[in-house]
Design an enzyme around this catalytic site. Sequence first.
Site, PDB file in Angstrom:
ATOM      1  N   LYS A 140      12.539  17.938  -8.426  1.00  0.00           N
ATOM      2  CA  LYS A 140      11.363  17.130  -8.800  1.00  0.00           C
ATOM      3  C   LYS A 140      10.279  17.410  -7.774  1.00  0.00           C
ATOM      4  CE  LYS A 140      11.876  12.853 -10.052  1.00  0.00           C
ATOM      5  NZ  LYS A 140      12.202  11.416  -9.942  1.00  0.00           N
ATOM      6  N   LYS A 165       6.940  16.162  -6.118  1.00  0.00           N
ATOM      7  CA  LYS A 165       6.081  14.992  -5.961  1.00  0.00           C
ATOM      8  C   LYS A 165       4.641  15.445  -6.143  1.00  0.00           C
ATOM      9  CE  LYS A 165       6.547  11.386  -5.387  1.00  0.00           C
ATOM     10  NZ  LYS A 165       6.457  10.323  -6.423  1.00  0.00           N
ATOM     11  N   ASP A 174       6.204  14.425 -10.698  1.00  0.00           N
ATOM     12  CA  ASP A 174       5.884  12.992 -10.730  1.00  0.00           C
ATOM     13  C   ASP A 174       4.517  12.787 -10.081  1.00  0.00           C
ATOM     14  OD1 ASP A 174       5.641  10.281 -10.455  1.00  0.00           O
ATOM     15  OD2 ASP A 174       7.248  10.068  -8.964  1.00  0.00           O
ATOM     16  N   ASN A 227       2.786  10.200 -10.099  1.00  0.00           N
ATOM     17  CA  ASN A 227       2.572   8.770  -9.810  1.00  0.00           C
ATOM     18  C   ASN A 227       1.351   8.203 -10.537  1.00  0.00           C
ATOM     19  OD1 ASN A 227       4.176   9.209  -6.798  1.00  0.00           O
ATOM     20  ND2 ASN A 227       4.609   7.416  -8.036  1.00  0.00           N
ATOM     21  N   GLU A 234       7.613  12.203 -15.122  1.00  0.00           N
ATOM     22  CA  GLU A 234       7.727  10.884 -14.496  1.00  0.00           C
ATOM     23  C   GLU A 234       6.333  10.298 -14.278  1.00  0.00           C
ATOM     24  OE1 GLU A 234      10.531  10.700 -11.358  1.00  0.00           O
ATOM     25  OE2 GLU A 234       9.463   9.091 -10.311  1.00  0.00           O
ATOM     26  N   ASN A 253       9.274   4.788 -12.266  1.00  0.00           N
ATOM     27  CA  ASN A 253       9.612   3.779 -11.269  1.00  0.00           C
ATOM     28  C   ASN A 253       8.379   2.906 -11.009  1.00  0.00           C
ATOM     29  OD1 ASN A 253       8.757   6.377  -9.684  1.00  0.00           O
ATOM     30  ND2 ASN A 253       8.250   4.647  -8.337  1.00  0.00           N
ATOM     31  N   ASP A 278      16.060   1.633  -9.045  1.00  0.00           N
ATOM     32  CA  ASP A 278      16.407   1.821  -7.639  1.00  0.00           C
ATOM     33  C   ASP A 278      17.160   0.575  -7.165  1.00  0.00           C
ATOM     34  OD1 ASP A 278      16.250   1.794  -4.816  1.00  0.00           O
ATOM     35  OD2 ASP A 278      14.392   2.953  -4.806  1.00  0.00           O
ATOM     36  N   HIS A 316      15.375   5.948  -8.626  1.00  0.00           N
ATOM     37  CA  HIS A 316      14.248   6.287  -7.750  1.00  0.00           C
ATOM     38  C   HIS A 316      14.684   6.219  -6.288  1.00  0.00           C
ATOM     39  CE1 HIS A 316      11.197   4.431  -5.060  1.00  0.00           C
ATOM     40  NE2 HIS A 316      10.396   5.337  -5.568  1.00  0.00           N
ATOM     41  N   ASN A 336      12.982   6.170  -1.977  1.00  0.00           N
ATOM     42  CA  ASN A 336      12.005   6.400  -0.896  1.00  0.00           C
ATOM     43  C   ASN A 336      12.769   7.049   0.252  1.00  0.00           C
ATOM     44  OD1 ASN A 336      10.744   3.355  -1.938  1.00  0.00           O
ATOM     45  ND2 ASN A 336       9.382   5.095  -1.755  1.00  0.00           N
TER      46      ASN A 336
HETATM   47  O1  LIG Z   1       9.116   8.422  -7.444  1.00  0.00           O
HETATM   48  C1  LIG Z   1       8.236   7.872  -6.811  1.00  0.00           C
HETATM   49  O2  LIG Z   1       7.267   7.403  -7.364  1.00  0.00           O
HETATM   50  C2  LIG Z   1       8.375   7.807  -5.372  1.00  0.00           C
HETATM   51  O3  LIG Z   1       9.272   8.362  -4.820  1.00  0.00           O
HETATM   52  C3  LIG Z   1       7.403   7.008  -4.636  1.00  0.00           C
HETATM   53  C4  LIG Z   1       7.372   7.345  -3.182  1.00  0.00           C
HETATM   54  O4  LIG Z   1       6.508   6.460  -2.524  1.00  0.00           O
HETATM   55  C5  LIG Z   1       6.945   8.767  -2.962  1.00  0.00           C
HETATM   56  O5  LIG Z   1       5.695   8.963  -3.555  1.00  0.00           O
HETATM   57  C6  LIG Z   1       6.870   9.072  -1.520  1.00  0.00           C
HETATM   58  O6  LIG Z   1       7.791   8.690  -0.813  1.00  0.00           O
HETATM   59  O7  LIG Z   1       5.931   9.723  -1.112  1.00  0.00           O
HETATM   60 MG   LIG Z   2       8.093   8.111  -9.259  1.00  0.00          MG
END
Ligand SMILES: O=C([O-])C(=O)C[C@H](O)[C@@H](O)C(=O)[O-]
Ligand SMILES: [Mg+2]
Length: 447
Positions: A206, A208, A236, A238, A261, A290, A314, A340, A342
């Site tokens: 995945k 980010k 993802d 966001n 996502e 998430n 999560d 999910h 962090n």
């Molecule tokens: O799946 C997601 O949205 C995340 O993992 C959120 C987290 O805050 C992610 O963006 C991060 O840790 O940078």
């Molecule tokens: Mg996410």
Amino acid sequence: MSDSPVIKTMRVVPVAGYDSMLLNIGGAHNCYFTRILVILTDSAGRTGVGESPCHASTLALLARFRPQIEGSDLLRLNATVATLFASDARHQQTAHTDDIHIPQMNPEKFYNATAAIEAALLDLLGQHLNLPVAELLASGKQRDRVPVLGYLFYIADRNLTSMDYQAGHAGGDAWLQLRHEKAMDADSVVRLAEAAADRYGFRDFKLKGGVHHAEVEVETVNALLTRFPQARVTVDPNASWSLDEAIYYGKQLAGRIPYLEDPCGAEQGYSGRETLAEFKRATGIPVATNMIANDWRQLQHALQLNAIDIPLADPHFWTMRNAHTVAQLCHEWGLTTGCHSNNHFDVSLAMVAHLGAAAPGDRLTAFDTHWIWQDGQQLTQHAPQIRDGFLELPEGPGLGITLDMARVEAAHELYHSLPDKNRNDALGMQFLIDNWTFNAKRPALLR
Ligand SMILES: O=C([O-])C(=O)C[C@H](O)[C@@H](O)C(=O)[O-]
Ligand SMILES: [Mg+2]
């Protein structure tokens, strides 16, 4: 209850570790990340542990919950956790009063605090019954290992900052080196993926997103798919893409990615659940989230709108037992179970392993974990292992882990030495872009 162990002490230990300059819509991960350990001891001389994200409000809540935990019977775990939830409900009803003695109860922090306590109680209960926690969740243990994905990030150049980002060690494992180095384009993210695959055997990745323009992130997904034609790759952003962008880029990826996502979110008076439902109808791409289905009420609305396929429940947002109930709903209702993550230490890794091990059915998408960025900073004597793309369930009763107290105390000291203890991804980002501030509708680098 005479034959039940009694909880003797509840220690709340905020801890810190190191992170790389990972980019996301919120900015750049700080060089430090913080978590909370809840450590319980019982009258049988055992120790149980749970982990949660760290925030000052979560610490305040845990301090408030301590009298309800100490002195409670371990075997009355259900009633104990229900009491915590009841205190939340009572507060919701009295929140409008002028009672300044009741601190504001933030639902997310409430769940984080309750999740860590519940995990520690489950750890103790499993040890008492000589069963792994996975056997205590309603479906019981279904598998010994859980598929996990390689969570890839664009990485900013730490040398542009005066922050304490760590350097990697040259000459060893490529992953342990590359995870600290700048990776801002498709080629360097592919190199990261290769190093992660070599070390952990991932078949799922995945990316980010929410960092570059959508076009650049789609290019990176394409580069990953070219390099790993058998892999499942997704991104993802966001919810930083507009619905129009999400549909446009989604159609380019359709048929080659297993799901997207949170491709889009609330806009122009429409909720994120509504725009995701439109996205799904327009592209046919399954949606994971998430962001818009993180409690029972949100999940109900998301499902009524047919907005999502994969609720990434999560255990730190839901508690382990509630996240397992979400997995049961997924199994019964034809959805896909996911999780999910962090940044976290290895106590959370064990929590996720037990949750995944107990998830019923075979519609399971590879679980998220940020652990690969923290690997080497374990707080237990033997951290759970990721091998061949799977997170292995630790052996032994309870969570199957034993804290390494010397490491815990060192991580606690590090926490106390930090000037900024709550997550703030804007700090690092401001070294890249002057006066950078968060904008939920714009990828981090587009200012
Ligand atoms: O799946 C997601 O949205 C995340 O993992 C959120 C987290 O805050 C992610 O963006 C991060 O840790 O940078
Ligand atoms: Mg996410």
